[in-house]
Design a protein around this motif. Structure first.
Motif, mmCIF file in Angstrom:
data_model
loop_
_atom_site.group_PDB
_atom_site.id
_atom_site.type_symbol
_atom_site.label_atom_id
_atom_site.label_comp_id
_atom_site.label_asym_id
_atom_site.label_seq_id
_atom_site.Cartn_x
_atom_site.Cartn_y
_atom_site.Cartn_z
ATOM 1 N N SER A 229 3.511 -3.888 -2.466
ATOM 2 C CA SER A 229 2.390 -2.591 -2.551
ATOM 3 C C SER A 229 1.451 -3.462 -1.695
ATOM 4 O O SER A 229 0.621 -1.336 -1.486
ATOM 5 C CB SER A 229 2.223 -2.572 -4.427
ATOM 6 N N VAL A 230 0.734 -4.315 -1.259
ATOM 7 C CA VAL A 230 0.333 -4.035 -0.689
ATOM 8 C C VAL A 230 0.861 -3.641 0.815
ATOM 9 O O VAL A 230 -0.731 -3.475 1.339
ATOM 10 C CB VAL A 230 -0.538 -5.682 -0.760
ATOM 11 N N ALA A 231 1.565 -4.389 1.380
ATOM 12 C CA ALA A 231 1.547 -4.344 2.174
ATOM 13 C C ALA A 231 2.160 -3.253 3.337
ATOM 14 O O ALA A 231 1.727 -2.417 3.787
ATOM 15 C CB ALA A 231 3.025 -5.678 2.848
ATOM 16 N N ALA A 232 2.821 -2.084 2.361
ATOM 17 C CA ALA A 232 2.638 -0.523 2.661
ATOM 18 C C ALA A 232 1.677 0.157 2.893
ATOM 19 O O ALA A 232 1.501 0.973 3.391
ATOM 20 C CB ALA A 232 3.465 -0.884 1.499
ATOM 21 N N GLU A 233 0.721 -0.321 1.772
ATOM 22 C CA GLU A 233 -0.577 0.598 2.302
ATOM 23 C C GLU A 233 -1.357 -0.194 3.295
ATOM 24 O O GLU A 233 -1.651 0.644 3.999
ATOM 25 C CB GLU A 233 -1.458 0.198 0.524
ATOM 26 N N THR A 234 -1.114 -1.047 3.488
ATOM 27 C CA THR A 234 -1.163 -1.428 4.831
ATOM 28 C C THR A 234 -0.678 -0.215 6.285
ATOM 29 O O THR A 234 -1.031 0.791 7.138
ATOM 30 C CB THR A 234 -1.363 -2.985 5.781
ATOM 31 N N HIS A 235 0.744 -0.306 6.049
ATOM 32 C CA HIS A 235 1.315 0.586 6.968
ATOM 33 C C HIS A 235 0.887 2.017 6.593
ATOM 34 O O HIS A 235 0.912 2.304 8.151
ATOM 35 C CB HIS A 235 3.106 0.487 6.408
ATOM 36 N N VAL A 236 1.069 2.751 5.283
ATOM 37 C CA VAL A 236 0.190 3.909 5.424
ATOM 38 C C VAL A 236 -0.647 4.278 6.202
ATOM 39 O O VAL A 236 -0.865 5.237 6.742
ATOM 40 C CB VAL A 236 0.441 3.834 3.816
ATOM 41 N N ARG A 237 -2.375 3.290 6.416
ATOM 42 C CA ARG A 237 -3.241 3.846 6.879
ATOM 43 C C ARG A 237 -2.953 3.523 8.538
ATOM 44 O O ARG A 237 -3.479 4.432 8.396
ATOM 45 C CB ARG A 237 -4.209 2.626 6.644
ATOM 46 N N GLU A 238 -2.214 2.684 8.989
ATOM 47 C CA GLU A 238 -2.566 2.648 9.884
ATOM 48 C C GLU A 238 -1.802 4.112 10.939
ATOM 49 O O GLU A 238 -2.203 4.492 12.050
ATOM 50 C CB GLU A 238 -1.139 1.424 10.177
ATOM 51 N N LEU A 239 -1.079 4.419 9.722
ATOM 52 C CA LEU A 239 0.604 5.913 10.117
ATOM 53 C C LEU A 239 -0.534 6.514 10.173
ATOM 54 O O LEU A 239 -1.135 7.651 10.747
ATOM 55 C CB LEU A 239 1.367 5.677 9.421
ATOM 56 N N THR A 240 -1.274 7.381 9.169
ATOM 57 C CA THR A 240 -2.408 8.075 8.657
ATOM 58 C C THR A 240 -3.835 8.360 9.105
ATOM 59 O O THR A 240 -4.175 9.396 8.844
ATOM 60 C CB THR A 240 -1.751 8.760 7.406
ATOM 61 N N GLY A 241 -4.097 7.343 9.422
ATOM 62 C CA GLY A 241 -5.578 7.322 9.142
ATOM 63 C C GLY A 241 -6.361 6.871 8.208
ATOM 64 O O GLY A 241 -7.606 6.869 8.333
ATOM 65 N N LEU A 242 -6.027 7.180 7.572
ATOM 66 C CA LEU A 242 -7.057 7.571 5.643
ATOM 67 C C LEU A 242 -7.393 6.311 5.057
ATOM 68 O O LEU A 242 -6.400 5.032 5.359
ATOM 69 C CB LEU A 242 -5.493 8.341 5.016
ATOM 70 N N GLY A 243 -8.596 6.260 4.861
ATOM 71 C CA GLY A 243 -8.797 4.999 3.689
ATOM 72 C C GLY A 243 -8.686 4.189 4.486
ATOM 73 O O GLY A 243 -8.589 3.075 3.821
ATOM 74 N N LEU A 244 -9.043 3.564 5.607
ATOM 75 C CA LEU A 244 -8.806 2.068 6.690
ATOM 76 C C LEU A 244 -9.950 1.419 6.310
ATOM 77 O O LEU A 244 -10.317 0.448 6.131
ATOM 78 C CB LEU A 244 -9.596 3.002 8.079
ATOM 79 N N ASP A 245 -11.750 2.154 5.240
ATOM 80 C CA ASP A 245 -12.259 1.097 5.534
ATOM 81 C C ASP A 245 -11.959 0.836 3.531
ATOM 82 O O ASP A 245 -13.097 0.179 2.935
ATOM 83 C CB ASP A 245 -13.618 1.504 5.536
ATOM 84 N N LEU A 246 -11.538 1.058 2.889
ATOM 85 C CA LEU A 246 -10.804 0.936 1.218
ATOM 86 C C LEU A 246 -10.178 -0.614 1.616
ATOM 87 O O LEU A 246 -9.188 -0.709 2.137
ATOM 88 C CB LEU A 246 -9.788 2.394 0.823
#
Length: 368
Positions: free
Chosen positions: A57-74
């Motif tokens: 769940s932690v690793a996945a959110e990192t990948h999603v941020r890199e792909l989408t550009g959403l929530g990089l500072d959260l």
């Protein structure tokens, strides 16, 4: 299969001043009594599945941020790994919170349930939850109170259902775990990286409920016309499910409000479905196999399962995933992910229900 998870926090009085639509405690209790148990696995296998889900769940959110550009500072937070009973309790709680928020915006005193009553409706909701409690793999609920920070919302991963689905699909456990977490982490970022989205969804539901002032007699008077519409429609051989009948029984203002909710949910689900595949084989090596077998499984099932999916509108939900994913793919292909992210800049930039099936129209409106 059971797993350790965070205890649900005490229920706040967020529904003060709002009428209860049904007895959600009874709904959860009913579902708990009716729901089937999960797959039989050893204690060590269960513990390993829980650890992997938290890690993924932690690793996945990192990948999603890199792909989408959403929530990089959260901050990146672990998901809550739960069993079926815990998911039912959390789902009932979240629905209670959501309907309470929406009903607080109502100014009328009409009874939404007519003669059914909160307990009768609670039992019926429990029947639905008992079915969904064996199917749902994960869920981000933006209306559940969180014990991991100031923002509301909890990411729930239903360990027994994920294990059962992975066994049925016969795919690598680590790949499938990551694939599911990618979808749910996308939902968490959608709501946490877009500050207005949570309130917009609740307000849209409130607008829908604010128009539910028809008496039972008025609704029944629309039923013959609704039935004729189903029989005469181009897809008259298939059941419209609960959602289809609700649409047919609504008046114009209610349909407009429902269109806004359906357009938003189509976008959210389709975007998440796109992301979980677009991250690619570098992260999920067997992603193509998982998607193919998962799609086949969605379309299969026994007679009873297919009947329940039709009655509950689950098949319509599956079409919604595909429709939203097609919208996302088209827009990303034409203007890139940065161009797609215009959907998150304001409610006015969200696609309409018609635009979810015509992404070129959304592109013309938003990007000129």
């Amino acid at each position: 299969m059971t797993s350790r998870s965070a205890t649900l926090p005490p229920r706040p009085n967020s529904r003060d001043g709002a009428r209860r639509t049904l007895d959600w405690d009874l709904a959860a209790a009913t579902a708990g009594r009716l729901m089937q148990t999960g797959p039989e696995v050893s204690r060590s296998e269960a513990a390993h599945a829980v650890r992997e889900l938290r890690r993924a769940s932690v690793a996945a959110e990192t990948h999603v941020r890199e792909l989408t550009g959403l929530g990089l500072d959260l901050p990146v937070l672990e998901g809550d790994v739960v069993d079926r009973t815990e998911w039912v309790r959390a789902a009932a709680r979240g629905l209670s919170e959501l309907t309470g928020i929406a009903l607080n915006s109502r100014s009328t005193g009409s009874d939404l349930l007519g003669g059914l009553g909160v307990r009768g409706a609670g039992v019926q909701a429990g029947l639905v939850l008992s079915y969904l409690g064996t199917k749902v793999l994960g869920q981000y609920d933006p209306f559940l109170p969180s014990d991991q920070g100031t923002r509301p919302g909890r990411l729930l991963l239903v360990a027994p259902n994920i294990v059962a689905a992975r066994q049925a699909l016969d795919v690598p456990a680590d790949d499938f775990t990551m694939w599911v977490c990618l979808h749910e982490s996308t939902h968490r970022l959608q709501f946490n990286a877009v500050p207005w989205l949570r309130d917009h969804f609740a307000d849209s539901l409130g607008m829908l409920l604010s128009d539910l002032d028809s008496s039972p007699g008025e609704l029944l008077s629309r039923l013959p016309g609704a039935v004729r519409g189903v029989r005469a429609g181009p897809d008259a051989q298939s059941s419209p499910g609960v959602l289809g009948l609700v649409e047919l029984l609504q008046g114009p203002r209610q349909r407009a409000a429902l269109d806004r909710i359906l357009a938003l949910s189509t976008l959210l689900e389709g975007h998440a479905d796109h992301v979980m595949d677009a991250v690619g084989p570098e992260v999920v090596p067997s992603v193509a196999t998982i998607r193919r077998r998962f799609t086949e499984r969605r379309q299969g099932g026994g007679l009873l399962d297919r009947l329940l999916r039709s009655v509950l509108g689950v098949d319509a939900k599956m079409r919604q995933y595909a429709q939203g994913a097609a919208f996302t793919r088209h827009v990303v292909r034409e203007v890139g992910m940065d161009g797609f992210n215009a959907v998150w800049t304001s409610p006015e930039h969200l696609p309409t229900r018609a635009e979810t099936t015509d992404p070129a129209a959304w592109l013309r409106r938003v990007h000129g």
